[in-house]
Design an enzyme around this catalytic site. Structure first.
Site, PDB file in Angstrom:
ATOM      1  N   GLY A  59       0.815  -1.214   0.000  1.00  0.00           N
ATOM      2  CA  GLY A  59       0.000   0.000   0.000  1.00  0.00           C
ATOM      3  C   GLY A  59       0.844   1.259   0.000  1.00  0.00           C
ATOM      4  CB  ILE A  70      -3.716  -9.608   8.448  1.00  0.00           C
ATOM      5  CG1 ILE A  70      -4.958  -8.813   8.032  1.00  0.00           C
ATOM      6  CG2 ILE A  70      -2.455  -8.943   7.935  1.00  0.00           C
ATOM      7  CD1 ILE A  70      -5.066  -7.455   8.693  1.00  0.00           C
ATOM      8  CE1 TYR A  99      -9.076   2.890   7.950  1.00  0.00           C
ATOM      9  CE2 TYR A  99      -9.639   5.204   8.299  1.00  0.00           C
ATOM     10  CZ  TYR A  99      -8.693   4.222   8.066  1.00  0.00           C
ATOM     11  OH  TYR A  99      -7.366   4.575   7.942  1.00  0.00           O
ATOM     12  CE  LYS A 132      -6.746   2.163  10.553  1.00  0.00           C
ATOM     13  NZ  LYS A 132      -5.495   1.420  10.523  1.00  0.00           N
TER      14      LYS A 132
HETATM   15  N1  SER Z   1      -7.175   8.485   4.497  1.00  0.00           N
HETATM   16  C1  SER Z   1      -8.102   7.745   5.300  1.00  0.00           C
HETATM   17  C2  SER Z   1      -9.399   7.591   4.648  1.00  0.00           C
HETATM   18  O1  SER Z   1      -9.767   8.482   3.931  1.00  0.00           O
HETATM   19  C3  SER Z   1      -8.307   8.405   6.605  1.00  0.00           C
HETATM   20  O2  SER Z   1      -7.379   7.901   7.483  1.00  0.00           O
HETATM   21  O3  SER Z   1     -10.065   6.636   4.872  1.00  0.00           O
END
Ligand code: SER
Length: 339
Positions: A13, A55, A154, A158
């Site tokens: 990535g 993973i 997300y 996190k």
């Molecule tokens: N760049 C990421 C996103 O846009 C944010 O951490 O999901």
């Protein structure tokens, strides 16, 4: 004999690109990688061993454990915020279950070679959730422990993994007869939107900035999916990689937290467009707001307070907004598309 190495997950990535190059140049420790896709040949040449797989595959992690003494993990693999909204349960499997697997893997590595494993984890401004635009504008730079009410899968993933890491570092199996915590030395940065001259992100919601820049460099039109007044923090990729390396090298005694904000610059989308047009006068950039993705970006802070990172481990980004364009993006991006 197993060999001491650094393990990078999600190595193919955006962050992995810069990090592998840096670690290979430094040459202090061999790098092994784990990614769902094979690495590009140029990257693959810089690593000692490449594992292709997920993973979430515990047997693959067992194999890594049996062959290598992993001393540092850069756990970069994740599904970003836009993609995670389309497949929330998959996001949870990769972002949370995958991270738990890596934390457990690190605990076992540390138990077997007898030294702590430094576990570097990139969290995100997505861990924040501001309730509305009025609040976002009023509060300005937010501290790590404020507004921890993310609105995306997300962001939830996190934030929870930050806590999981803290648990492994400080409280793991706290009721066991022998202390077990501290074997995983968990260290985390909350990245702003990252902008790389070499790669384009996929599946994020801060992607409008890098997409705008790369489209202009390629001579392609771009319709920006957020309003011109949209403001969130960004950072040039070299500073992001430097931050991970600096935090991983910091003396443990100096660290007062397990998760640190990082700030560099926070232009509005309109200001980014202006800078892009200055560099590429023919750039064709229009506005086409996607109200749903706009809602996500509006819930992220317009700035973050990174005084803890500056104080504890000397975080100091090299690139402000103007320098990021003048000294990094513009000189580097041209060669990316030159034919
Ligand atoms: N760049 C990421 C996103 O846009 C944010 O951490 O999901």
């Amino acid at each position: 004999m197993r060999k001491p190495v650094v393990l990078i997950t999600g190595a193919g990535g955006e962050i992995g690109h810069g990090l592998i190059a840096h670690l290979a140049r430094a040459g202090t420790q061999p790098v092994i990688t784990l990614d769902v896709n094979p690495l590009e040949p140029a990257l693959a040449r810089m690593v000692q061993r490449e594992f292709t797989g997920s993973i979430t595959d515990k047997s693959l992690l067992e194999r890594v454990l049996s062959e290598f003494e992993v001393e540092t993990v850069y756990h970069l693999a994740a599904l970003l915020s836009t993609r995670s909204e389309f497949t929330p349960t998959t996001a949870h499997q990769v972002n949370v279950d995958g991270t738990l697997n890596l934390l457990e893997f690190s605990q076992r590595e540390a138990e077997s070679h007898g030294r702590p494993v430094t576990f570097m984890y990139p969290s995100s401004i997505a861990a924040y959730g501001l309730p509305d635009l009025e609040t976002k504008r009023r509060v300005g730079p937010v501290k790590e422990d404020d507004y921890n009410t993310p609105s995306t899968m997300y962001g939830c993933n996190k934030l929870y993994c930050e806590q999981l890491g803290r648990y492994y570092a400080r409280f793991y199996k706290q009721l066991a007869a022998q202390p077990q915590s501290g074997r995983v030395d968990f260290r985390c940065v909350r990245f702003p939107g990252l902008i790389s001259a070499l790669t384009v992100p996929s599946g994020g919601t801060s992607d409008y900035a890098p997409e705008m820049i790369h489209a202009a460099a390629k001579g392609e039109p771009y319709a920006c999916f957020v309003r011109p007044d949209t403001r969130i923090p960004f950072m040039a990729m070299p500073d992001g990689v430097e931050a991970l390396l600096a935090l991983s090298a910091a003396p443990k005694a100096a660290l007062t937290r397990t998760a640190y904000n990082l700030a560099a610059f926070n232009p509005s989308a309109g200001e980014i467009r202006q800078e892009v047009v200055r560099a590429f006068p023919d750039a064709d950039i229009s506005w086409h707001t996607d109200t749903k993705r706009q809602g996500i970006v509006d819930s992220w802070p317009e700035d973050v307070d990174d005084s803890a990172a500056r104080r504890d481990w000397g975080f100091a980004p090299r690139f402000d907004f103007v320098k990021a364009f003048r000294d990094y993006l513009i000189p580097t991006i041209g060669s990316r598309y030159a034919k």
